[in-house]
Design a protein around this motif. Structure first.
Motif, short mmCIF file in Angstrom:
data_model
loop_
_atom_site.label_atom_id
_atom_site.label_comp_id
_atom_site.label_asym_id
_atom_site.label_seq_id
_atom_site.Cartn_x
_atom_site.Cartn_y
_atom_site.Cartn_z
N GLY A 351 -47.10 -61.21 0.55
CA GLY A 351 -47.25 -60.25 -0.52
C GLY A 351 -47.16 -58.81 -0.04
O GLY A 351 -47.64 -57.89 -0.73
N LEU A 352 -46.55 -58.61 1.13
CA LEU A 352 -46.43 -57.27 1.69
C LEU A 352 -44.99 -56.77 1.55
O LEU A 352 -44.07 -57.53 1.30
N ARG A 353 -44.81 -55.48 1.74
CA ARG A 353 -43.49 -54.89 1.61
C ARG A 353 -42.60 -55.31 2.78
O ARG A 353 -42.93 -55.04 3.94
N PRO A 354 -41.47 -55.96 2.54
CA PRO A 354 -40.59 -56.41 3.63
C PRO A 354 -40.12 -55.28 4.54
O PRO A 354 -39.85 -55.51 5.72
N GLU A 355 -40.05 -54.06 4.01
CA GLU A 355 -39.57 -52.95 4.83
C GLU A 355 -40.53 -52.62 5.98
O GLU A 355 -40.17 -51.92 6.93
N LEU A 356 -41.77 -53.14 5.91
CA LEU A 356 -42.71 -52.95 7.01
C LEU A 356 -42.29 -53.70 8.26
O LEU A 356 -42.89 -53.52 9.32
N ALA A 357 -41.26 -54.54 8.14
CA ALA A 357 -40.75 -55.25 9.32
C ALA A 357 -40.27 -54.27 10.38
O ALA A 357 -40.22 -54.60 11.57
N GLY A 358 -39.94 -53.07 9.98
CA GLY A 358 -39.49 -52.07 10.95
C GLY A 358 -40.63 -51.43 11.71
O GLY A 358 -40.39 -50.64 12.64
N THR A 359 -41.88 -51.75 11.35
CA THR A 359 -43.03 -51.17 12.04
C THR A 359 -43.28 -51.95 13.34
O THR A 359 -44.21 -52.72 13.47
N ARG A 360 -42.39 -51.75 14.31
CA ARG A 360 -42.49 -52.43 15.60
C ARG A 360 -41.92 -51.49 16.66
O ARG A 360 -41.09 -50.63 16.35
N PRO A 361 -42.27 -51.64 17.94
CA PRO A 361 -43.21 -52.62 18.46
C PRO A 361 -44.66 -52.24 18.14
O PRO A 361 -44.98 -51.06 18.03
N PRO A 367 -53.51 -47.72 15.74
CA PRO A 367 -53.90 -48.39 14.49
C PRO A 367 -52.68 -48.80 13.68
O PRO A 367 -51.68 -48.09 13.60
N LEU A 368 -52.79 -49.96 13.05
CA LEU A 368 -51.71 -50.48 12.23
C LEU A 368 -51.78 -49.90 10.81
O LEU A 368 -52.86 -49.49 10.36
N PRO A 369 -50.66 -49.93 10.10
CA PRO A 369 -50.74 -49.66 8.66
C PRO A 369 -51.72 -50.67 8.04
O PRO A 369 -51.76 -51.84 8.43
N ALA A 370 -52.52 -50.22 7.12
CA ALA A 370 -53.58 -51.07 6.55
C ALA A 370 -53.04 -52.40 6.04
O ALA A 370 -53.69 -53.43 6.16
N GLU A 371 -51.83 -52.38 5.49
CA GLU A 371 -51.25 -53.60 4.93
C GLU A 371 -51.02 -54.67 5.99
O GLU A 371 -51.02 -55.87 5.68
N LEU A 372 -50.80 -54.27 7.24
CA LEU A 372 -50.48 -55.23 8.29
C LEU A 372 -51.70 -55.75 9.04
O LEU A 372 -51.60 -56.74 9.76
N THR A 373 -52.82 -55.12 8.86
CA THR A 373 -53.98 -55.44 9.68
C THR A 373 -54.38 -56.90 9.60
O THR A 373 -54.55 -57.57 10.62
N GLY A 374 -54.53 -57.43 8.39
CA GLY A 374 -54.96 -58.83 8.25
C GLY A 374 -53.98 -59.81 8.81
O GLY A 374 -54.36 -60.83 9.39
N LEU A 375 -52.68 -59.54 8.65
CA LEU A 375 -51.66 -60.45 9.11
C LEU A 375 -51.58 -60.48 10.63
O LEU A 375 -51.53 -61.55 11.24
N LEU A 376 -51.59 -59.32 11.25
CA LEU A 376 -51.38 -59.24 12.69
C LEU A 376 -52.65 -59.40 13.48
O LEU A 376 -52.67 -60.02 14.55
N ASP A 377 -53.76 -58.81 13.01
CA ASP A 377 -55.00 -58.86 13.77
C ASP A 377 -55.93 -59.99 13.33
O ASP A 377 -56.96 -60.21 13.96
#
Length: 382
Positions: A351-361, A367-377
């Motif tokens: 349920g997250l924005r697919p364009e956040l896939a570019g937030t790498r490495p 700190p991660l974007p708040a939307e990614l925190t639960g998925l990655l951490d």
């Protein structure tokens, strides 16, 4: 690591690899490519011709190439491939190539054929009756590979060596084997591997014979043998399983487990002061799955198994839970390695924005974007 062949065979049948499809297997089944044993020579002939221990296609009478699709038993980053043409002398392919893809779920071979694959190994020349080894330069985690042979012929075995990269999401469901190869653990050192590699200790499933475990030579001097395992991530081990199945006359007399505390790694196996005790030296029985509940202890990143004085063991399982730091590093390592298309699919499914896939490495990022925190951490980070 200088020789990629020391890394696990991600496609091996012993790790759960499987042939999904091939365009031609007229003379010999493609499933033979993943058999764990070395190819053997056959001198007999069958109804279709000479019997080969490998995959063999018909003589191609039209332009093109033959192919086989393999689902990796353990997804990961491919570091090298071996295209083994043992015993194929006048009927081996002149060249081969390897493609990879990382996908979500369990697609069929037909569905995979419509997707975009990444070239891992360019079309490369092969020798007959030889183990053709090629290094691979890639940073992306793949779940499937496709071998193409040019134009046709026979290949005895396919070995896809690489670094396992675990999907952290299933690990959030409950206790996890922190020593499992499929979860990203790896053997980092061993005092003796005369008869068999210690990587088998952390392989999936139960051993089916003594040959599927780790066995040392007989020790003729004072001391003992050991093997060190880097865990899938920093965590606390709560249950240890030391399995001596099939080791009847050559199991260790006893064993001990110690761990390298988080923040102290890498630790020297010879430096006793660098390790904390998880399981004191304990007597073992032959041909037995021993289970030991461990007291709540330190967060560790690596565990050393000491076998007294020598012998063999089928499996080592270290059940426990990842620490917050361990889960975060595992999640970021996984996401960093995903192909762009799979990273976007993962985000969309969450349920997250697919364009956040570019937030790498993200592995060593702040700190991660708040939307990614639960998925990655992990869920506990939310």
């Amino acid at each position: 690591m200088s020789d990629f062949r020391a890394l696990p065979d991600l496609a091996g049948r012993a790790l759960g690899g499987a042939v999904m499809a091939s365009n031609d297997a007229f003379f010999a089944e493609a499933e033979n490519l993943l058999l764990p044993h070395e190819p053997v020579r056959h001198d007999e002939f069958g109804h279709k011709g000479k019997v080969y221990d490998g995959w063999e296609t018909r003589r191609r009478r039209s332009p093109g190439q033959d192919w086989v699709v393999v689902r990796l038993g353990v997804p990961g980053i491919v570091r090298g491939v071996v295209v083994d043409t043992s015993f194929f002398t006048g009927n081996y392919p002149t060249a081969a190539a390897l493609d990879g893809i990382g996908v979500e779920g369990h697609p069929t071979a037909a569905e995979l054929s419509t997707m975009d694959w990444e070239r891992l190994l360019p079309v490369s020349g092969l020798d007959g009756d030889a183990r053709n080894a090629f290094g691979v330069e890639s940073s992306r985690r793949v779940t499937h590979v496709r071998l193409t042979i040019h134009p046709d012929g026979g290949v005895a075995r396919l070995r896809v060596h690489g670094t396992p990269v675990a999907d952290p999401r299933p690990l959030d469901a409950g206790p996890v084997d922190l020593a499992a190869l499929e979860n990203g653990a790896a053997v980092t050192g061993c005092s003796n591997e005369f008869y068999s590699t210690p990587a088998r200790l952390i392989s999936p499933g139960l051993a089916r014979s003594m040959g599927e475990g780790w066995e040392t030579a007989r020790r003729r001097q004072p001391g003992h043998e050991w093997v060190a395992v880097r865990l899938a991530g920093a965590g606390v081990v709560t249950l240890a399983e030391l399995d001596t199945s099939y080791f009847l006359g050559n199991a260790p007399e006893s064993a001990r487990l110690t761990g390298c505390p988080a923040g102290a790694d890498p630790a020297d196996p010879a430096d006793e002061a660098a390790w904390v005790e998880l399981l004191p030296r304990t007597r073992l029985l032959p041909d037995t799955r021993h289970r030991f509940v461990l007291p709540a202890g330190s967060e560790v990143t690596e565990v050393r198994l000491d076998a007294y004085p020598d012998g063999g063991m089928a499996r080592l399982r270290l059940w426990g839970r990842l620490s917050a730091a361990g889960r975060s590093r595992l999640g970021r390592t996984w996401f960093d390695a995903l192909p762009d298309a799979q990273a976007a699919a993962v985000l969309a499914a969450a349920g997250l924005r697919p364009e956040l896939a570019g937030t790498r490495p993200t592995l060593d990022a702040g700190p991660l974007p708040a939307e990614l925190t639960g998925l990655l951490d992990g869920p506990s980070a939310v």
